[in-house]
Design an enzyme around this catalytic site. Structure first.
Site, PDB file in Angstrom:
ATOM      1  N   ALA A 249       0.840  -1.123  -0.137  1.00  0.00           N
ATOM      2  CA  ALA A 249      -0.066  -0.039  -0.019  1.00  0.00           C
ATOM      3  C   ALA A 249       0.628   1.122   0.016  1.00  0.00           C
ATOM      4  O   ALA A 249       0.258   2.335   0.212  1.00  0.00           O
ATOM      5  CB  ALA A 249      -1.033   0.175   1.114  1.00  0.00           C
ATOM      6  N   ALA A 250       2.070   1.232  -0.320  1.00  0.00           N
ATOM      7  CA  ALA A 250       2.975   2.476  -0.312  1.00  0.00           C
ATOM      8  C   ALA A 250       2.748   3.520  -1.100  1.00  0.00           C
ATOM      9  O   ALA A 250       2.433   4.460  -0.603  1.00  0.00           O
ATOM     10  CB  ALA A 250       4.368   2.102  -0.432  1.00  0.00           C
ATOM     11  N   GLY A 251       2.069   3.161  -2.598  1.00  0.00           N
ATOM     12  CA  GLY A 251       1.930   4.221  -3.338  1.00  0.00           C
ATOM     13  C   GLY A 251       0.518   4.655  -3.068  1.00  0.00           C
ATOM     14  O   GLY A 251       0.299   5.904  -3.197  1.00  0.00           O
ATOM     15  N   ASP A 252      -0.503   3.892  -2.776  1.00  0.00           N
ATOM     16  CA  ASP A 252      -1.703   4.348  -2.200  1.00  0.00           C
ATOM     17  C   ASP A 252      -1.912   5.177  -0.951  1.00  0.00           C
ATOM     18  O   ASP A 252      -2.314   6.391  -1.062  1.00  0.00           O
ATOM     19  CB  ASP A 252      -2.724   3.229  -2.011  1.00  0.00           C
ATOM     20  CG  ASP A 252      -2.907   2.325  -3.114  1.00  0.00           C
ATOM     21  OD1 ASP A 252      -3.003   2.986  -4.230  1.00  0.00           O
ATOM     22  OD2 ASP A 252      -3.036   1.032  -3.096  1.00  0.00           O
TER      23      ASP A 252
END
Length: 299
Positions: A249-252
Site C-alpha cells: 500500500a505504499a503508493g496508495d
C-alpha cells in the site's frame, strides 16, 4: 477546508507471505496467510481519512459479505460512504497478493463490481462536487469512466490527481485535464517510453508528460524519493529510510496523504514530504489499509 473525493476500486486482499515469489509454473510452500480490506481507491480513501482528511468515497461493491465488510471498515475511519453503490449481479472485487521476505509483491485482481461503473453512476456525484476541491482517481475502474470523470471534474473546476495504476496508456486529452499525475517508475516508463534510472531520466519523463498539459508531475521512485516537476520548479524530495516488510500500500498511502497535505494548504514540496513520511510508515507493516498511519504517527 473542502472535502476530498476519491473515486475508485474496493477489493478484499488475500495475502500469502513466503520466502520468495514463485516463478511461472512454480509452487512455493510455507508462509503465512492474511486477509485485508484493499483496492487502490479504497486504500487511498482510507489513507486520507486516517490522516484527518474529510473524505467522500465512491466505489462499487457486490451485495456480498466482502462488500458489506468493506463499507463498515470505511465508516469506522470516518469516510462518507453515501456514494458507494451495490451491484447485485456481480461479486465484490478480490485481489490475490504474494509478498516475499524483502517486502516485494505481485498482485492479481478479479475486479468484479469495480468493472461495472457507468457514466450515470458518475453523474450521481453532481450534488457533492461543490463541496470538493481535490478529486483522487486511479485506474482500477474502466478507462472510459476515468476519462468521463476527469472531464466532469474539469467542467466543475475541480483539481484532479490521477494515480495511473495499474499502469496504462492515457490519451493526451485526458492528460491535459489533470492537475497532478503520480506515476511510479514502471508506470512512468509505460506512459513516456523513458526508463527511470535516476533524476535525469525522471526529469526527461516529467517534461514529456507536462508537454501533454499536466500541471504537475510527481514520479515516485521508491527509496530514491519522489521527483516533482511544475512550470516553475522541479527536484527530488528524499524518502525516509526504513526496513520494508510489505510495500503493498505504499503508493496508495502516498497518494492519499499527498491530497490531504495539499487540501490543508501545504505547498507542493511540503505535501510530498508529508506523503513520503506516511508511505514510509506503511511499508513497515503488513497489509494495505491496516498498515496506513494515523495523523499522530507522523511527526
Amino acid at each position: 477546508m473542502k472535502k476530498i473525493l476519491v473515486v475508485g476500486s474496493s477489493n478484499t486482499d488475500m495475502v500469502v507471505k513466503s520466502i520468495k515469489l514463485p516463478k511461472p509454473g512454480e509452487t512455493v510452500l510455507g508462509g503465512d496467510f492474511f486477509s485485508f480490506a484493499g483496492g487502490k481507491g479504497a486504500n487511498q480513501a482510507v489513507a486520507a481519512a486516517k490522516l484527518n482528511g474529510d473524505v467522500i468515497f465512491m466505489a462499487k461493491v457486490g451485495q456480498d459479505l466482502y462488500g458489506e465488510a468493506a463499507i463498515e471498515g470505511f465508516k469506522r475511519v470516518g469516510i462518507d460512504t453515501s456514494k458507494i453503490l451495490k451491484d447485485p449481479q456481480v461479486h465484490s472485487g478480490v485481489a490475490l497478493i504474494m509478498v516475499d521476505e524483502r517486502g516485494e509483491n505481485c498482485i492479481s485482481v478479479a475486479s468484479g463490481a469495480n468493472n461495472t461503473f457507468t457514466e450515470s453512476d458518475i453523474d450521481n456525484l453532481d450534488d457533492c462536487l461543490d463541496d470538493v476541491e481535490f478529486v483522487l482517481i486511479q485506474l482500477e475502474i474502466p478507462m472510459d469512466i476515468v476519462e468521463y470523470l476527469v472531464e466532469k471534474c474539469e467542467s466543475h473546476g475541480k483539481k484532479v490527481v490521477l494515480n495511473p495504476a495499474p499502469a496504462a496508456n492515457l490519451s493526451s486529452d485526458c492528460l491535459s485535464k489533470l492537475e497532478i499525475i503520480t506515476p511510479n517508475e514502471i508506470e512512468t516508463e509505460i506512459l513516456t517510453g523513458i526508463k527511470i534510472q535516476d533524476v535525469e531520466s525522471a526529469k526527461a519523463a516529467a517534461e514529456k508528460l507536462r508537454a501533454h498539459g499536466v500541471s504537475t508531475v510527481i514520479i515516485t521512485m521508491g527509496s530514491k524519493g519522489a521527483y516533482f516537476s511544475t512550470e516553475t520548479e522541479s527536484g527530488l524530495i528524499p524518502s525516509f529510510p526504513v526496513e520494508a516488510v510489505d510495500t503493498t500500500a505504499a503508493g496508495d498511502t502516498f497518494n492519499g496523504a499527498l491530497v490531504v497535505g495539499l487540501n490543508e494548504g501545504k505547498d507542493l514540496k511540503e505535501a510530498i514530504s508529508f506523503a513520503s513520511k506516511a508511505a514510509s510508515i506503511s511499508v513497515t507493516r503488513m497489509g494495505a489499509q491496516d498498515s496506513q498511519p494515523f495523523r499522530d504517527e507522523i511527526t
